[in-house]
Each structure stands twice: as C-alpha cells, then as structure tokens.
Design a protein around this motif. Structure first.
Motif, PDB file in Angstrom:
ATOM      1  N   PRO A 305      86.293  58.029  49.383  1.00  0.00           N
ATOM      2  CA  PRO A 305      86.546  58.227  50.821  1.00  0.00           C
ATOM      3  C   PRO A 305      86.063  56.930  51.404  1.00  0.00           C
ATOM      4  O   PRO A 305      84.898  56.579  51.481  1.00  0.00           O
ATOM      5  CB  PRO A 305      85.752  59.479  51.113  1.00  0.00           C
ATOM      6  N   ALA A 306      86.792  56.539  52.255  1.00  0.00           N
ATOM      7  CA  ALA A 306      86.540  55.000  52.688  1.00  0.00           C
ATOM      8  C   ALA A 306      85.311  54.850  53.555  1.00  0.00           C
ATOM      9  O   ALA A 306      84.378  53.998  53.422  1.00  0.00           O
ATOM     10  CB  ALA A 306      87.707  54.584  53.965  1.00  0.00           C
ATOM     11  N   ALA A 307      84.899  55.836  54.279  1.00  0.00           N
ATOM     12  CA  ALA A 307      83.730  56.032  55.068  1.00  0.00           C
ATOM     13  C   ALA A 307      82.403  56.076  54.280  1.00  0.00           C
ATOM     14  O   ALA A 307      81.286  55.531  54.726  1.00  0.00           O
ATOM     15  CB  ALA A 307      83.816  57.171  56.072  1.00  0.00           C
ATOM     16  N   TYR A 308      82.557  56.623  53.216  1.00  0.00           N
ATOM     17  CA  TYR A 308      81.362  56.865  52.159  1.00  0.00           C
ATOM     18  C   TYR A 308      81.403  56.159  50.943  1.00  0.00           C
ATOM     19  O   TYR A 308      80.752  56.341  50.038  1.00  0.00           O
ATOM     20  CB  TYR A 308      80.974  58.209  52.106  1.00  0.00           C
ATOM     21  N   THR A 349      90.016  47.757  50.817  1.00  0.00           N
ATOM     22  CA  THR A 349      90.840  49.063  51.719  1.00  0.00           C
ATOM     23  C   THR A 349      91.958  48.362  52.370  1.00  0.00           C
ATOM     24  O   THR A 349      92.049  47.214  52.697  1.00  0.00           O
ATOM     25  CB  THR A 349      89.810  49.892  52.496  1.00  0.00           C
ATOM     26  N   LEU A 350      92.970  49.250  52.366  1.00  0.00           N
ATOM     27  CA  LEU A 350      94.014  48.834  53.272  1.00  0.00           C
ATOM     28  C   LEU A 350      93.852  48.579  54.974  1.00  0.00           C
ATOM     29  O   LEU A 350      94.486  47.547  55.369  1.00  0.00           O
ATOM     30  CB  LEU A 350      95.473  49.894  53.221  1.00  0.00           C
ATOM     31  N   ARG A 351      92.821  49.254  55.053  1.00  0.00           N
ATOM     32  CA  ARG A 351      92.277  49.195  56.503  1.00  0.00           C
ATOM     33  C   ARG A 351      91.871  47.838  57.098  1.00  0.00           C
ATOM     34  O   ARG A 351      92.027  47.214  57.853  1.00  0.00           O
ATOM     35  CB  ARG A 351      91.357  50.142  56.948  1.00  0.00           C
ATOM     36  N   SER A 352      91.089  47.176  55.714  1.00  0.00           N
ATOM     37  CA  SER A 352      90.394  45.878  56.136  1.00  0.00           C
ATOM     38  C   SER A 352      91.040  44.768  55.471  1.00  0.00           C
ATOM     39  O   SER A 352      90.946  43.411  55.517  1.00  0.00           O
ATOM     40  CB  SER A 352      89.197  46.206  55.484  1.00  0.00           C
ATOM     41  N   LEU A 353      92.590  45.011  55.250  1.00  0.00           N
ATOM     42  CA  LEU A 353      93.533  43.936  54.773  1.00  0.00           C
ATOM     43  C   LEU A 353      93.879  43.023  56.038  1.00  0.00           C
ATOM     44  O   LEU A 353      94.154  43.890  57.096  1.00  0.00           O
ATOM     45  CB  LEU A 353      94.780  44.675  54.263  1.00  0.00           C
ATOM     46  N   ALA A 354      94.172  41.685  55.885  1.00  0.00           N
ATOM     47  CA  ALA A 354      94.225  41.016  57.050  1.00  0.00           C
ATOM     48  C   ALA A 354      95.770  41.474  57.547  1.00  0.00           C
ATOM     49  O   ALA A 354      96.013  40.804  58.793  1.00  0.00           O
ATOM     50  CB  ALA A 354      94.065  39.586  56.905  1.00  0.00           C
ATOM     51  N   VAL A 355      96.513  41.905  57.038  1.00  0.00           N
ATOM     52  CA  VAL A 355      97.711  42.255  57.568  1.00  0.00           C
ATOM     53  C   VAL A 355      98.068  43.677  57.464  1.00  0.00           C
ATOM     54  O   VAL A 355      97.336  44.542  56.502  1.00  0.00           O
ATOM     55  CB  VAL A 355      99.062  41.547  56.852  1.00  0.00           C
ATOM     56  N   ASN A 356      98.974  44.236  58.328  1.00  0.00           N
ATOM     57  CA  ASN A 356      99.214  45.870  58.490  1.00  0.00           C
ATOM     58  C   ASN A 356     100.663  45.938  58.241  1.00  0.00           C
ATOM     59  O   ASN A 356     101.460  44.963  58.476  1.00  0.00           O
ATOM     60  CB  ASN A 356      98.326  46.304  59.519  1.00  0.00           C
ATOM     61  N   GLY A 357     100.939  47.204  58.540  1.00  0.00           N
ATOM     62  CA  GLY A 357     102.473  47.750  58.496  1.00  0.00           C
ATOM     63  C   GLY A 357     103.324  46.921  59.601  1.00  0.00           C
ATOM     64  O   GLY A 357     104.546  46.404  59.264  1.00  0.00           O
ATOM     65  N   LYS A 358     102.794  46.933  60.620  1.00  0.00           N
ATOM     66  CA  LYS A 358     103.237  45.979  61.804  1.00  0.00           C
ATOM     67  C   LYS A 358     103.771  44.691  61.479  1.00  0.00           C
ATOM     68  O   LYS A 358     104.656  44.008  61.877  1.00  0.00           O
ATOM     69  CB  LYS A 358     102.366  46.169  63.074  1.00  0.00           C
ATOM     70  N   ASP A 359     102.721  43.892  60.672  1.00  0.00           N
ATOM     71  CA  ASP A 359     103.157  42.561  60.580  1.00  0.00           C
ATOM     72  C   ASP A 359     104.333  42.478  59.551  1.00  0.00           C
ATOM     73  O   ASP A 359     105.104  41.695  59.628  1.00  0.00           O
ATOM     74  CB  ASP A 359     101.904  41.976  59.795  1.00  0.00           C
ATOM     75  N   LEU A 360     104.388  43.561  58.640  1.00  0.00           N
ATOM     76  CA  LEU A 360     105.542  43.501  57.587  1.00  0.00           C
ATOM     77  C   LEU A 360     106.746  43.788  58.297  1.00  0.00           C
ATOM     78  O   LEU A 360     107.858  43.302  57.896  1.00  0.00           O
ATOM     79  CB  LEU A 360     105.019  44.641  56.563  1.00  0.00           C
ATOM     80  N   ALA A 361     106.572  44.977  59.136  1.00  0.00           N
ATOM     81  CA  ALA A 361     107.985  45.241  59.958  1.00  0.00           C
ATOM     82  C   ALA A 361     108.529  43.869  60.755  1.00  0.00           C
ATOM     83  O   ALA A 361     109.593  43.936  60.824  1.00  0.00           O
ATOM     84  CB  ALA A 361     107.641  46.312  61.004  1.00  0.00           C
ATOM     85  N   ALA A 362     107.706  43.237  61.161  1.00  0.00           N
ATOM     86  CA  ALA A 362     108.147  42.048  62.064  1.00  0.00           C
ATOM     87  C   ALA A 362     108.628  41.103  61.127  1.00  0.00           C
ATOM     88  O   ALA A 362     109.713  40.273  61.563  1.00  0.00           O
ATOM     89  CB  ALA A 362     106.779  41.327  62.860  1.00  0.00           C
ATOM     90  N   LEU A 363     108.440  41.192  59.856  1.00  0.00           N
ATOM     91  CA  LEU A 363     109.057  40.238  58.923  1.00  0.00           C
ATOM     92  C   LEU A 363     110.324  41.048  58.342  1.00  0.00           C
ATOM     93  O   LEU A 363     111.279  40.485  57.453  1.00  0.00           O
ATOM     94  CB  LEU A 363     108.447  40.052  57.687  1.00  0.00           C
TER      95      LEU A 363
END
Ligand code: ATP
Ligand code: MG
Length: 398
Positions: A305-308, A349-363
């Motif tokens: 679990p990401a928080a812990y 974690t995916l949350r701390s990745l420098a790109v997210n779903g929005k960035d990929l959608a823009a591509l």
C-alpha cells in the motif's frame, strides 16, 4: 493500600454519595491499580438507578442503558457508571436474558467473571472484596467467581477471556477454572466470531505468549478458528511471536503463517478488509528471501500500500528475521537499501512517475490496456534507472 483516583472519578463518586447513593470504582481499573499499572479507563458501579445517575450529571449518554450503564462526561472524558445488577438466566451461554438491578454491591460483584475483576473500591469505605481477589492478584491467579462450570456455562466468552488475561497479565489459570474450560470448550461456538477475534488478537499481542498454548491444551483452538485445526507448529510459532513487536498485524501474520487459506480464516473471524489485505500480503511474502538489490526491493515496495510501503517492507523484514528466512546481516543490508531508496526519493509507484495518463493521451495513446502497459513499462525502466524519471526522457522513450 490506598488507590489514587483521578479527580474526575473522585468527583463522580462524591456526587453520587452526596445524593445519598453508594458508588465504587470496580473491575479492570481496580485490578490494574493493585498491579501497579495505570488503568486505561475507569468504571463506576452504584446503587443509583440510571435515571438518577442522569439527573446528577450535566453531560451523560445512554450508551448501555439496557444493561444499566450511563456514560458520564467529565472534563471531556467518558466514564461508565453502571447500576448494581445481577444477570438474569442465561439461555444460550452467550447473553443474559435480562438484567435485574440489586441494592447490594456484593450481588453485583458476584456476577463478575474472575476474582481479580470482582473488587470494588472507594476512598471512604475502602475495598469490597468478597472473593479475595486481592490475594489472587498477589499470587497472580485467574480464578472464576463461584463455580467455574456454571460460570462458563452462563457465558462461554469467559473461557477465552481467562486465556487472554493469562497472556496479557502473565497470571496462571487456577486448576478448577482451567479444567472447566477444557470440559466446556464446545460452548465457544455460541460466541460471535467478532468477539472471538477480539480476544484472540489481544491474546496474541500480550507480553506472555506462552499462554497461547492454552488454546491448544484446553481444546479451544478449533472453536477459536471457526471449525479449523491449527496449521503449523504452534510451539515454534509461539517462540516467534515472543520475539515480535506487539503489533496486531505482525503477530497475526506469524500465528497464521502456515495456513493454507489465510484469507478464509481471517474472513470467518470477521477481520476488516485492511487487516485481511495486510496479513495476507505478509504471509504470502514471508517465506521468500529477498535479494539485496535496489530494483528487486522497489518491486516489493510497488506491491505494498503506497502510503505505508516503507513501513510494510520493514515489517516484512522483521518477520523474515524472526522466522530466519534470511540471516540478520542480509536483513540489515535490505533495511539500509530500502531506507536509501526513500531518502533519495526514488520512484517505484505510478504516482511518482514523471508522466501520467494525460501526457500519454496527448500523444494519442487511448486510455485502456495499452496506456496501462506503457505506464508500467516506463515505471519498470525508472525503477532500474532513476535518472530516466523526467518528462522529456520518458516521453522520448514512448
Ligand atoms: P480490560 O478492559 O483490560 O480488558 P476489564 O476487566 O476492564 O479488562 P472489561 O471487558 O472492560 O474488562 O469489563 C469490565 C468488567 O466487567 C470486568 O472487570 C468484569 O468485572 C466484568 N466483565 C466483563 N466481561 C464479563 C463477562 N463476560 N462475564 C462476567 N463479567 C464480566
Ligand atoms: Mg475495561
């Protein structure tokens, strides 16, 4: 011996007395004070009826009014004030059919489970201790008030309470009381899984882990486990639990570590979802040695679990050390690497990745499996090489 009572408790006692009633502190708080331990809560027993208690205090709640209990707020703290009572007939080894108020403190004390819990005290009258509970506390003995067979017949949960107190207080269960548990073990089926779970958890977190063996020696174990037998080597598990911090999830994970279907037994015991998930994860990861490798450790952290995540991972290492999955030097190395990963804020974690779903959608990558797979493969690359975790670098890799 004089007991030092908190101001709020003294106020409750003197208010009741000034109105012409009797009032005592009673039960666990008196027991704990006599053991030299500060009680976590204070219970008061009185011959005042609930409506009379309510009329004497400005802030009250009807929390347990069916059983004669009023919660009195003093200085924002809750105190339970219960009218002297005797329990009516028990039809099902579970709950009294009715409760009846009584005028005599000794009647109230005689309905209580163990002599150590059947002592009342107030500064003016001193102790009311008709069953010599103080002697039993001194000798560290858990003994039923009255005939154990009858008392466990009335309420089967008391059997498990006896063992739980043995595990938390380090007291010995007196022979007649212990024999009566073995004789009446089957009655535990009448007790709700929630109440059994609560007692089991408290027993496992006790400082005197050897008492856990009493579940097996009295024959209570299959009833505690909701019609299952214990899987694993209990004696060995107890030695492991002794070495573990008194944390519920850690100790439950050790207790259930050899169970074929951990989730099923936890669900049967009505554990909450968060506990089921945590314990199942620990039990699954426990037997597998972890390589001292940054990438491998990040893969572990990713599953938690990401928080812990870091706390979880450190707990897993504690469990592996206790169960000797790896040697202490290796565990220390793993701890150091995991702390280093956190200190340098490396991404897993995916949350701390420098790109997210929005960035990929823009591509032009549509949301769905393709997007998920792309993000995961970028995360995997970043876990191997943290320097890749910038937006331009990651976008150029797609
Ligand atoms: P702790 O709170 O540390 O678990 P406690 O003795 O205060 O210990 P509670 O469950 O808070 O336990 O109960 C308060 C008191 O009520 C007990 O000390 C005992 O006198 C009485 N009691 C509780 N449960 C039972 C029971 N099942 N049968 C008889 N008496 C009970
Ligand atoms: Mg209590």
């Amino acid at each position: 011996m004089n007991i030092k009572l908190p101001t709020e408790v003294r106020h409750i006692l003197t208010t009741l007395e000034a109105a012409g009633f009797e009032a005592f502190v009673v039960g666990g708080c008196v027991r704990d004070m006599l053991r030299g331990i500060t009680p976590k809560d204070w219970d008061v027993t009185t011959n005042a009826l609930p409506h009379q208690v309510k009329s004497l205090f400005s802030r009250t709640f009807d929390t347990g009014i069916k059983h004669g209990t009023i919660t009195v707020l003093q200085n924002r703290q809750p105190f339970e004030v219960t009218t002297y009572r005797v329990d009516g007939t028990y039809l099902d080894a579970r709950r009294p059919e009715s409760v009846t108020y009584t005028a005599d403190i000794e009647d109230d004390l005689s309905r209580r489970d163990f002599t150590m819990n059947a002592i009342a005290y107030n500064p003016a009258c001193g102790f009311s201790d008709p069953f010599d509970g103080r002697v039993d506390i001194k000798r560290k003995i858990i003994r039923c008030v009255g005939d154990p067979t009858q008392r466990f017949g009335e309420d089967a949960l008391r059997m498990l309470r006896a063992i739980r107190f043995a595990g938390t207080l380090g007291f010995t269960i007196e022979a007649d009381t212990l024999n009566a548990i073995s004789a009446q073990k089957e009655n535990l089926v009448r007790i709700s899984a929630e109440r059994v779970r609560e007692e089991l958890t408290r027993l496992l977190c006790g400082a005197y882990s050897q008492a856990i063996a009493l579940l097996e020696s009295t024959g209570l174990m299959p009833y505690v486990l909701q019609s299952r037998t214990y899987e694993g080597n209990l004696a060995e598990t107890i030695r492991q639990i002794e070495k573990s911090p008194a944390d519920e999830h850690l100790r439950l994970s050790l207790f259930f570590s050899r169970f074929e279907s951990v989730e099923k037994v936890l669900r049967a015991l009505r554990f909450d979802n968060k506990s089921v998930q945590a314990i199942c994860l620990y039990v699954r990861l426990l037997p597998v040695p972890i390589p001292a490798d940054r990438y491998a450790i990040k893969k572990y952290l990713y599953q938690m679990p990401a928080a812990y995540a870091q706390l979880f991972f450190e707990n897993l290492l504690t469990l592996q050390e206790i169960t000797q999955v790896s040697d202490p030097a290796h565990i220390a190395r793993l701890r150091q690497i995991s702390r280093n990963i956190h200190e340098s804020c490396e991404c897993y974690t995916l949350r701390s990745l420098a790109v997210n779903g929005k960035d990929l959608a823009a591509l032009g990558i549509p949301p769905g499996k393709a997007m998920g797979d792309t993000l995961k493969s970028l995360l995997d690359a970043v876990m191997r090489d943290p320097t890749l975790n910038t937006k331009p670098t990651l976008l150029s890799r797609i």
